[in-house]
Design an enzyme around this catalytic site. Structure first.
Site, PDB file in Angstrom:
ATOM      1  N   GLY A 320      32.697  13.129  37.985  1.00 39.06           N
ATOM      2  CA  GLY A 320      32.169  13.826  36.814  1.00 39.06           C
ATOM      3  C   GLY A 320      32.704  15.247  36.723  1.00 39.06           C
ATOM      4  O   GLY A 320      33.815  15.558  37.172  1.00 39.06           O
ATOM      5  N   SER A 321      31.882  16.142  36.158  1.00 37.82           N
ATOM      6  CA  SER A 321      32.362  17.472  35.758  1.00 37.82           C
ATOM      7  C   SER A 321      32.730  18.414  36.900  1.00 37.82           C
ATOM      8  O   SER A 321      33.298  19.482  36.650  1.00 37.82           O
ATOM      9  CB  SER A 321      31.310  18.147  34.879  1.00 37.82           C
ATOM     10  N   VAL A 322      32.429  18.049  38.151  1.00 41.02           N
ATOM     11  CA  VAL A 322      32.861  18.905  39.261  1.00 41.02           C
ATOM     12  C   VAL A 322      34.386  18.911  39.382  1.00 41.02           C
ATOM     13  O   VAL A 322      34.957  19.719  40.116  1.00 41.02           O
ATOM     14  CB  VAL A 322      32.219  18.462  40.600  1.00 41.02           C
ATOM     15  N   MET A 323      35.068  18.033  38.620  1.00 41.99           N
ATOM     16  CA  MET A 323      36.531  18.001  38.606  1.00 41.99           C
ATOM     17  C   MET A 323      37.130  19.041  37.657  1.00 41.99           C
ATOM     18  O   MET A 323      38.307  19.402  37.765  1.00 41.99           O
ATOM     19  CB  MET A 323      37.018  16.611  38.171  1.00 41.99           C
ATOM     20  N   LYS A 324      36.347  19.546  36.716  1.00 35.62           N
ATOM     21  CA  LYS A 324      36.882  20.411  35.664  1.00 35.62           C
ATOM     22  C   LYS A 324      37.582  21.679  36.159  1.00 35.62           C
ATOM     23  O   LYS A 324      38.614  22.084  35.595  1.00 35.62           O
ATOM     24  CB  LYS A 324      35.772  20.768  34.674  1.00 35.62           C
TER      25      LYS A 324
END
Length: 606
Positions: A320-324
């Site tokens: 999820g968004s921890v990759m952004k």
């Protein structure tokens, strides 16, 4: 011819000498004959004895047999970075007896002496062996048996106490016992070894050769009842060598803190499972790694197989968004965007899918994209790159391959080949879908922000020297990312629940839907929170994932944020890291210059 008289005595003496020699030769001959006769008699007798008493001689040879007995080696000790013992072995002794020999009469024809062992001795034996007295009496008085072993494993002190009772035929067989003083706390990391001293899980399995040591041996003389009669001095005797001591990077206090907060979070959100990882932000050393459910390594057989899985490394997931931050960092590093570059963030379509944000806004800056966790903004940034370049970037950060940290049970899935990416793949990968990672991979990847842009390899072993990382970002890009990510835990950010009083915290939240067994996404989630502090000079990275929270929310900030805050704040205090700012209450309570006749010194950043 006449012989003069003066020569006659000489000739007589000569005749006498010849006669004496002859007599001596006869005596020697008779002596040799007698010796030969005696030898022949002995040889003949030996054949007679061998023929007539073969069974008795065989039994006598069996009464004294030279054997080698194994001297078991102790497995190496495993400790945390401060010397706390996580796994240790010790010697135990098992008592054995020969009932037939205990009560055997001293002389042929004498009655059996059933009073060799007194009532008081039986009573003390039962106490030491932790067995019913009647059971011990029954086994030791069974004269049909020549070998009885009591399964009770005695410590060296208990064995000495039993030996002091002076029970006939008592001897000890030596064993080793492996114990785990911290029980559940490090079970997924340390693992366990079986009763034979073979590592089956965790570091016990991975490092079995280093831990097992080398058994010794002692040549002994045994009687026909297998009792050791004598220790023999032999060049074949060897001393057992203990296994190597392993010093891990983990800190027991931080590990206990992480496990406690993880357990409270799973209970509060009625979650299925979860993991927490704490890394040294500069070295990549694993200071804590907790996964639930777990098990007590001392009684591992009593737990279901699922409990043996280390969630922090054994489960891959779409993060999820921890990759952004990784996509934003690359664009900053390449000069494609700046901190205040504006992006339109209204929903748009890629093929049949609409890319939209949970927190809707018409436009955001690059920093705003991170603070508000914008899928639209991140996908626009990813669209600036060809597939191959993004694929190479994610691979360089460590995704798609195991960390080589030394932790066993790690799972990793390769990144989908760049030539197979569609435009939709590129868009959703930018915010953590169509790509998989385990929790440790995520924590390791965040080291590119906490150092001067270097990826520091995660490790479970305490490092004796500084490890050179792999340069991923320019130092100035890493510093800028640290400053931008602070906004996520401040007012208006998605990670406010992860803030730590007294410290600047940089972080990223993540909420990912789970893929169902039949394909597609079901109504279940994984909530994540990854961050570091103090933000401008990082000391720790904390990564948390909660699997299938329910009832009280499912967003990463809501579910994992509070646990992150407590683990990060408590760990910084354990390590003695100074706060980066004073709270309003602390500022009110500061002593005045009049009180100390000098101006208060500012708080220095750690």
């Amino acid at each position: 011819m006449l012989i003069r008289n003066e020569y006659k005595p000489y000739m007589a003496k000569k005749e006498e000498k010849k006669q004496i020699v002859v007599e001596n030769n006869k005596r020697l001959g008779w002596l040799l004959l007698a010796i030969s006769g005696a030898f022949a008699v002995l040889v003949g007798y030996s054949f007679v004895v061998q023929a007539n008493h073969h069974d008795e001689l065989s039994k006598f040879s069996d009464n004294r047999v030279v054997r080698s007995i194994r001297e078991p080696a102790l497995r190496g000790t495993i400790t945390d970075r401060n010397g706390t013992i996580l796994a240790v072995s010790r010697y135990l002794k098992v008592a054995t007896f020969n009932p037939k020999a205990i009560y055997a009469p001293k002389r042929v024809g004498d009655p059996i002496n059933w009073n060799v062992i007194s009532n008081e001795q039986f009573e003390k034996m039962a106490e030491l062996l932790k067995l019913p007295e009647q059971e011990i009496r029954q086994k030791l008085k069974d004269r049909s048996s020549q070998y009885v072993q009591f399964k009770t494993e005695l410590s060296l002190e208990e064995a000495d106490a039993l030996k002091a009772l002076k029970i006939p035929t008592l001897r000890f067989e030596e064993r080793t016992e492996r114990t785990y003083p911290t029980a559940h706390l490090f079970s997924h990391i340390v693992g366990f070894a079986n009763s034979k001293g073979v590592g089956l899980e965790g570091l016990e399995r991975v490092e079995n050769e280093r831990l097992k040591g080398e058994d010794g041996q002692q040549v002994v003389l045994r009687d026909r009842h297998q009792n050791i009669v004598e220790l023999i001095d032999s060049p074949e005797n060897t001393i057992a060598k203990s296994g190597e001591t392993l010093v891990l990077s983990v800190d027991s206090n931080i590990q206990q803190l992480a496990r406690t907060q993880l357990a409270e979070t799973l209970k509060h959100f009625n979650a299925k499972a979860g993991g927490a990882v704490v890394l040294d932000a500069q070295t990549g050393e694993i200071l804590a790694m907790s996964s639930l459910p777990d098990y007590d390594a001392n009684f591992y057989q009593a737990y279901p197989e699922d409990s043996l899985r280390n969630f922090a490394v054994g489960v891959t997931m779409e993060p999820g968004s921890v990759m952004k931050p990784f996509v934003v960092a690359k664009a900053l590093d390449d000069g494609k965007v700046g901190r205040n570059t504006w992006f339109k963030t209204t929903p748009y379509k890629v093929g049949n899918k609409t890319i939209r944000d949970t927190h809707k806004s018409d436009a955001l800056t690059t920093e705003g994209i991170l603070q508000k966790s914008s899928n639209v903004g991140t996908s626009y940034i990813a669209a600036m790159y060809p597939n191959e370049e993004l694929h190479e970037h994610f691979s360089a950060i460590g995704f798609g391959k195991k960390t080589q940290s030394g932790v066993s049970g790690e799972q990793s899935l390769p990144i989908k080949p760049a030539e197979r990416w569609t435009k939709l793949d590129r868009a959703v990968i930018s915010y953590g879908y169509s790509i998989s990672a385990n929790l440790l991979q995520l924590a390791q990847a965040y080291t590119i922000f906490t150092t001067d842009g270097k990826l520091m390899p995660a490790t479970i072993y305490k490092q004796k020297r500084h490890t050179e990382g792999t340069q991923i970002l320019k130092p100035e890009t890493a510093r800028q990312m640290r400053e931008m990510m602070i906004s996520i835990t401040q007012k208006g950010g998605t990670g406010q629940a992860g803030a730590v009083v007294g410290y600047d915290v940089a972080a990223k939240t993540g909420t990912a839907r789970k893929v169902s067994d039949t394909g597609g996404y079901e109504g279940k989630y994984r909530a994540s929170f990854v961050g570091f502090a103090p933000a401008k000079n990082p000391r720790l990275i904390v990564a948390i994932t909660i699997d299938e929270p329910s009832g009280n929310g499912y967003y990463g900030g809501t579910v994992a944020g509070p646990a992150f805050s407590k683990i990060m704040g408590g760990s910084l205090k354990i390590l003695g890291v100074k706060p980066t700012y004073l709270t309003a209450e602390q500022q009110i309570n500061l002593p005045t210059s009049a009180d100390i006749n000098m101006k208060p010194e500012p708080i220095e950043e750690q």
